[in-house]
Design a protein around this motif. Structure first.
Motif, mmCIF file in Angstrom:
data_model
loop_
_atom_site.group_PDB
_atom_site.id
_atom_site.type_symbol
_atom_site.label_atom_id
_atom_site.label_comp_id
_atom_site.label_asym_id
_atom_site.label_seq_id
_atom_site.Cartn_x
_atom_site.Cartn_y
_atom_site.Cartn_z
ATOM 1 N N ARG A 41 0.827 -1.209 0.000
ATOM 2 C CA ARG A 41 0.000 0.000 0.000
ATOM 3 C C ARG A 41 0.860 1.257 0.000
ATOM 4 O O ARG A 41 0.549 2.264 -0.631
ATOM 5 N N ASP A 42 1.986 1.187 0.720
ATOM 6 C CA ASP A 42 2.904 2.330 0.831
ATOM 7 C C ASP A 42 4.245 1.786 1.294
ATOM 8 O O ASP A 42 4.462 0.564 1.298
ATOM 9 N N ASN A 43 5.149 2.673 1.686
ATOM 10 C CA ASN A 43 6.477 2.241 2.123
ATOM 11 C C ASN A 43 6.603 2.197 3.643
ATOM 12 O O ASN A 43 7.723 2.232 4.178
ATOM 13 N N SER A 44 5.485 2.091 4.331
ATOM 14 C CA SER A 44 5.564 1.979 5.786
ATOM 15 C C SER A 44 6.169 0.630 6.171
ATOM 16 O O SER A 44 6.128 -0.344 5.408
ATOM 17 N N ARG A 45 6.734 0.570 7.362
ATOM 18 C CA ARG A 45 7.357 -0.674 7.823
ATOM 19 C C ARG A 45 6.355 -1.812 7.840
ATOM 20 O O ARG A 45 6.666 -2.933 7.454
ATOM 21 N N GLU A 46 5.145 -1.531 8.261
ATOM 22 C CA GLU A 46 4.118 -2.567 8.355
ATOM 23 C C GLU A 46 3.725 -3.088 6.972
ATOM 24 O O GLU A 46 3.550 -4.301 6.765
ATOM 25 N N GLU A 68 6.505 5.564 -7.384
ATOM 26 C CA GLU A 68 7.154 5.905 -6.125
ATOM 27 C C GLU A 68 8.411 5.059 -5.919
ATOM 28 O O GLU A 68 8.577 3.994 -6.512
ATOM 29 N N GLU A 69 9.299 5.555 -5.078
ATOM 30 C CA GLU A 69 10.528 4.826 -4.778
ATOM 31 C C GLU A 69 10.202 3.443 -4.238
ATOM 32 O O GLU A 69 9.262 3.267 -3.456
ATOM 33 N N ILE A 70 10.972 2.443 -4.665
ATOM 34 C CA ILE A 70 10.813 1.085 -4.140
ATOM 35 C C ILE A 70 11.663 0.947 -2.887
ATOM 36 O O ILE A 70 12.878 1.181 -2.910
ATOM 37 N N ALA A 78 16.536 -7.237 -4.028
ATOM 38 C CA ALA A 78 16.201 -7.069 -5.442
ATOM 39 C C ALA A 78 17.257 -7.755 -6.302
ATOM 40 O O ALA A 78 18.441 -7.437 -6.209
ATOM 41 N N GLU A 79 16.821 -8.715 -7.102
ATOM 42 C CA GLU A 79 17.731 -9.370 -8.039
ATOM 43 C C GLU A 79 18.011 -8.469 -9.238
ATOM 44 O O GLU A 79 19.119 -8.441 -9.760
ATOM 45 N N VAL A 219 9.066 5.262 -13.806
ATOM 46 C CA VAL A 219 8.644 4.241 -12.849
ATOM 47 C C VAL A 219 9.842 3.373 -12.482
ATOM 48 O O VAL A 219 10.799 3.236 -13.258
ATOM 49 N N ASN A 220 9.764 2.810 -11.302
ATOM 50 C CA ASN A 220 10.812 1.921 -10.810
ATOM 51 C C ASN A 220 10.357 0.477 -10.944
ATOM 52 O O ASN A 220 9.201 0.153 -10.686
#
Length: 228
Positions: A41-46, A68-70, A78-79, A219-220
């Motif tokens: 959903r977002d880059n939050s830890r959860e 958004e940043e990955i 990430a391979e 896009v990433n």
């Protein structure tokens, strides 16, 4: 509405294509038999932890694709990473000559579609990818020369995907013909067509510009697995 494109995979999995995954509030992935894409959903830890829990051991992989940043939790790596572009249609291109040769592709065409995708590498494609949306092709004799269809489907937008031409039939404008046809089909349903390309695929980007598409955002891209 266009902000849904920031995380187009997440937007698809939480709107029109929610039936292709197990529901989750923080992270989701497509049924792997259909598509390898996943999103948080977002880059939050959860949310990133929920994403990690969707990935199995022993060779399981997911593809991440977002403006958004990955970000990844410590348990994932990430391979492959790459930069792409997301392009949206701003003006409709007229149907080119040869569009009458376009045919819908069905279950009986799946083996040829998979073989063509494996040869040309248009992006992740499985025998069930056409479950996500219709595909069309152009045949030369009894051979599938080119194809294109739809993949991500979110509120207000549908993605053109799987655009590929067999090397024996390149230079005939088949990809252009199919892209225009799929875009027209999407517009007829009241949605805005969009598509992705790798940022260094200058030939494809130039073609899409000629067909009325403009870059909406970089896009990433990442292929992600669990750490050993």
């Amino acid at each position: 509405m266009s902000q849904l494109l920031n995380r187009a995979v997440w937007s698809a999995l939480t709107t029109r294509q929610s039936g292709f995954c197990e529901n989750g509030t923080l992270a989701r992935r497509f049924d792997p038999a259909v598509s390898p894409f996943a999103a948080s959903r977002d880059n939050s830890r959860e949310a990133l932890q929920a994403l990690a829990e969707l990935i199995g051991p022993e060779g399981d992989r997911v593809y991440l694709l977002q403006a958004e940043e990955i970000a990844l939790p410590e348990t994932l790596e990430a391979e492959i990473t790459a930069l792409g572009v997301l392009m949206t249609e701003r003006s409709a291109a007229p149907a080119p000559d040869g569009s009458e040769g376009i045919v819908p592709l069905g279950p009986e065409d799946i083996p040829e579609m998979v073989a063509l995708a494996e040869l040309t590498k248009p992006g992740p494609f499985t025998s069930r990818t056409p479950d996500l949306g219709p595909f069309w092709g152009i045949r030369c004799g009894d051979r599938l020369a080119a194809m294109a269809g739809t993949r991500l489907n979110l509120d207000g937008h549908r993605e053109i995907s799987g655009i590929c031409t067999h090397p024996d039939f390149r230079g005939k404008g088949l990809a252009k013909t199919l892209t225009v046809h799929v875009a027209a089909s999407i517009r007829a349903q009241g949605d805005t067509p969009f598509l992705h390309a790798y940022a260094d695929n200058h030939g494809a980007i130039a073609l899409y510009r000629k067909l009325g598409f403009k870059i909406w955002s970089e896009v990433n891209v990442a292929v992600v697995r669990r750490k050993d």
